[in-house]
Write a protein that holds these residues in place. Structure first.
Motif, PDB file in Angstrom:
ATOM      1  N   ASP A 189       0.771  -1.299   0.094  1.00  0.00           N
ATOM      2  CA  ASP A 189      -0.145   0.240   0.000  1.00  0.00           C
ATOM      3  C   ASP A 189       0.703   1.386   0.105  1.00  0.00           C
ATOM      4  O   ASP A 189       0.241   2.415   0.210  1.00  0.00           O
ATOM      5  CB  ASP A 189      -0.847   0.036   1.187  1.00  0.00           C
ATOM      6  CG  ASP A 189      -0.302  -0.095   2.533  1.00  0.00           C
ATOM      7  OD1 ASP A 189       0.848  -0.128   2.782  1.00  0.00           O
ATOM      8  OD2 ASP A 189      -0.835   0.098   3.660  1.00  0.00           O
ATOM      9  N   GLY A 190       1.920   1.236  -0.282  1.00  0.00           N
ATOM     10  CA  GLY A 190       3.018   2.091  -0.232  1.00  0.00           C
ATOM     11  C   GLY A 190       4.425   2.174   0.781  1.00  0.00           C
ATOM     12  O   GLY A 190       4.549   1.298   1.132  1.00  0.00           O
ATOM     13  N   LYS A 228       1.928   6.790  -1.773  1.00  0.00           N
ATOM     14  CA  LYS A 228       1.200   6.851  -0.639  1.00  0.00           C
ATOM     15  C   LYS A 228       2.398   6.651   0.683  1.00  0.00           C
ATOM     16  O   LYS A 228       3.111   5.599   0.517  1.00  0.00           O
ATOM     17  CB  LYS A 228       0.147   6.193  -0.206  1.00  0.00           C
ATOM     18  CG  LYS A 228      -0.960   6.528   0.676  1.00  0.00           C
ATOM     19  CD  LYS A 228      -1.880   7.194  -0.326  1.00  0.00           C
ATOM     20  CE  LYS A 228      -3.112   7.684   0.620  1.00  0.00           C
ATOM     21  NZ  LYS A 228      -4.117   8.463  -0.282  1.00  0.00           N
ATOM     22  N   HIS A 230       2.495   6.310   4.778  1.00  0.00           N
ATOM     23  CA  HIS A 230       1.933   6.218   5.935  1.00  0.00           C
ATOM     24  C   HIS A 230       2.790   6.447   6.917  1.00  0.00           C
ATOM     25  O   HIS A 230       3.939   6.024   7.202  1.00  0.00           O
ATOM     26  CB  HIS A 230       1.451   4.969   5.711  1.00  0.00           C
ATOM     27  CG  HIS A 230       0.538   4.214   4.657  1.00  0.00           C
ATOM     28  ND1 HIS A 230      -0.929   4.233   4.652  1.00  0.00           N
ATOM     29  CD2 HIS A 230       0.825   4.060   3.208  1.00  0.00           C
ATOM     30  CE1 HIS A 230      -1.335   3.990   3.486  1.00  0.00           C
ATOM     31  NE2 HIS A 230      -0.124   3.596   2.826  1.00  0.00           N
ATOM     32  N   ALA A 235      -1.765   9.565   6.341  1.00  0.00           N
ATOM     33  CA  ALA A 235      -0.865   9.138   4.999  1.00  0.00           C
ATOM     34  C   ALA A 235      -1.026  10.435   4.228  1.00  0.00           C
ATOM     35  O   ALA A 235      -1.930  11.372   4.330  1.00  0.00           O
ATOM     36  CB  ALA A 235      -1.786   8.024   4.228  1.00  0.00           C
ATOM     37  N   THR A 237      -0.184  11.978   0.017  1.00  0.00           N
ATOM     38  CA  THR A 237       0.354  11.335  -1.315  1.00  0.00           C
ATOM     39  C   THR A 237       1.154  12.237  -1.775  1.00  0.00           C
ATOM     40  O   THR A 237       1.096  13.532  -1.858  1.00  0.00           O
ATOM     41  CB  THR A 237      -0.929  11.358  -2.078  1.00  0.00           C
ATOM     42  OG1 THR A 237      -2.092  10.625  -1.661  1.00  0.00           O
ATOM     43  CG2 THR A 237      -0.841  10.797  -3.703  1.00  0.00           C
ATOM     44  N   GLY A 250      -2.445  16.229   1.418  1.00  0.00           N
ATOM     45  CA  GLY A 250      -3.138  15.905   2.712  1.00  0.00           C
ATOM     46  C   GLY A 250      -3.984  16.764   3.413  1.00  0.00           C
ATOM     47  O   GLY A 250      -4.068  17.594   2.881  1.00  0.00           O
TER      48      GLY A 250
END
Length: 266
Positions: A189-190, A228, A230, A235, A237, A250
């Motif tokens: 997810d990043g 992304k 975190h 989080a 971007t 954000g």
């Protein structure tokens, strides 16, 4: 004199913001440090002073929790854009452009710098893989995104005790202006990131740390833009391409506003 302040945060990285555009404020290291103190003052990671600018909509100055003035803060930039509606911010790290994107704020930081004397380092080294190590952390990438950052990629960032490692790295003689320390791992997810901020310590989120880490991951082909990032507070971007500004999107949240007699903190 009673002055109004706003308390804001970006993903838990919190700020006290004072507006000195109409009535100037003589900020000092002592005053900034006292206002940032969570027991004796208002309490924040960084104190922000808004001033008039000849080259942008507003000028933003930043003092860390320890009272030291620094050049750049990504999360604070988003908060100032959200608070004032400014489209351009003059900072010590260059001009930051900003705009509202629905419930979020996007800011564009100047392109990153990779040369050893632009980070800066005390002496010439390969910034892509520094020949340095501190315990389990070794061979980081160094770059500047308006302020200096080290990035360590590790299998699991939660296994690194940054509260123990951060101070010695921040104050290492290799970094004449001290340095921010980022420990990151790559997931589906990043990027997952913990940051030790110079002068502030371990924070819930660091905007410039997210930018620096995303750039390092893109350069090293560990991630692609946009990515992304975190952090414990949430989080961001981050988008970036070689030779281009860094775009960061954000949240920016107003917590409360109040009034304070600055003279009592002298």
């Amino acid at each position: 004199m009673t002055r109004q302040f706003h308390k804001m945060h970006g993903l838990g990285n919190d700020f006290v913001i004072l507006d000195g555009r109409e009535q100037s404020i003589a900020m000092t290291t002592t005053l900034a440090k006292t206002l940032a103190d969570r027991h004796l003052g208002i309490g924040c990671d960084q104190l922000i002073l808004i001033e008039p600018s000849m080259i942008a909509d507003v000028k933003m100055r930043i003092w860390n929790h320890d009272g030291g003035e620094v050049q750049s803060c990504g999360n604070a930039s988003r908060c100032v854009v959200a608070l004032t509606g400014a489209k351009t911010l003059e900072t010590g790290g260059g001009i930051v452009e900003g705009s509202s994107q629905g419930s979020e704020v996007e800011v564009s930081l100047p392109p990153p710098h990779f040369a050893w004397d632009e980070v800066p380092l005390t002496y010439p080294m390969d910034t892509a893989k520094l020949p340095l190590a501190w315990g389990p952390l070794e061979h980081p990438m160094a770059l500047s995104v308006g302020n200096p950052h080290l990035i360590f990629f590790v299998p699991d960032e939660t296994k690194i005790d940054l509260e123990a490692q951060g101070p010695s790295i921040e104050h290492d003689p290799a970094f004449p202006e001290r340095i921010n320390v980022n420990v990151a791992s790559i997931h589906e997810d990043g990027i997952h990131l913990h940051t030790w901020e110079r002068g502030a310590g371990l924070t819930l989120a660091c905007g410039t740390g997210a930018c620096a880490t995303a750039v390092a991951a893109i350069v090293q082909k560990k991630a692609t833009s946009p990515v992304k990032v975190h952090m414990r507070g949430g989080a961001l971007t981050i988008s970036w391409a070689q030779g281009e500004p860094i775009r960061m999107r954000g949240g920016a949240t107003l917590v409360f506003k109040g009034e304070i007699e600055l003279e009592q903190f002298g």
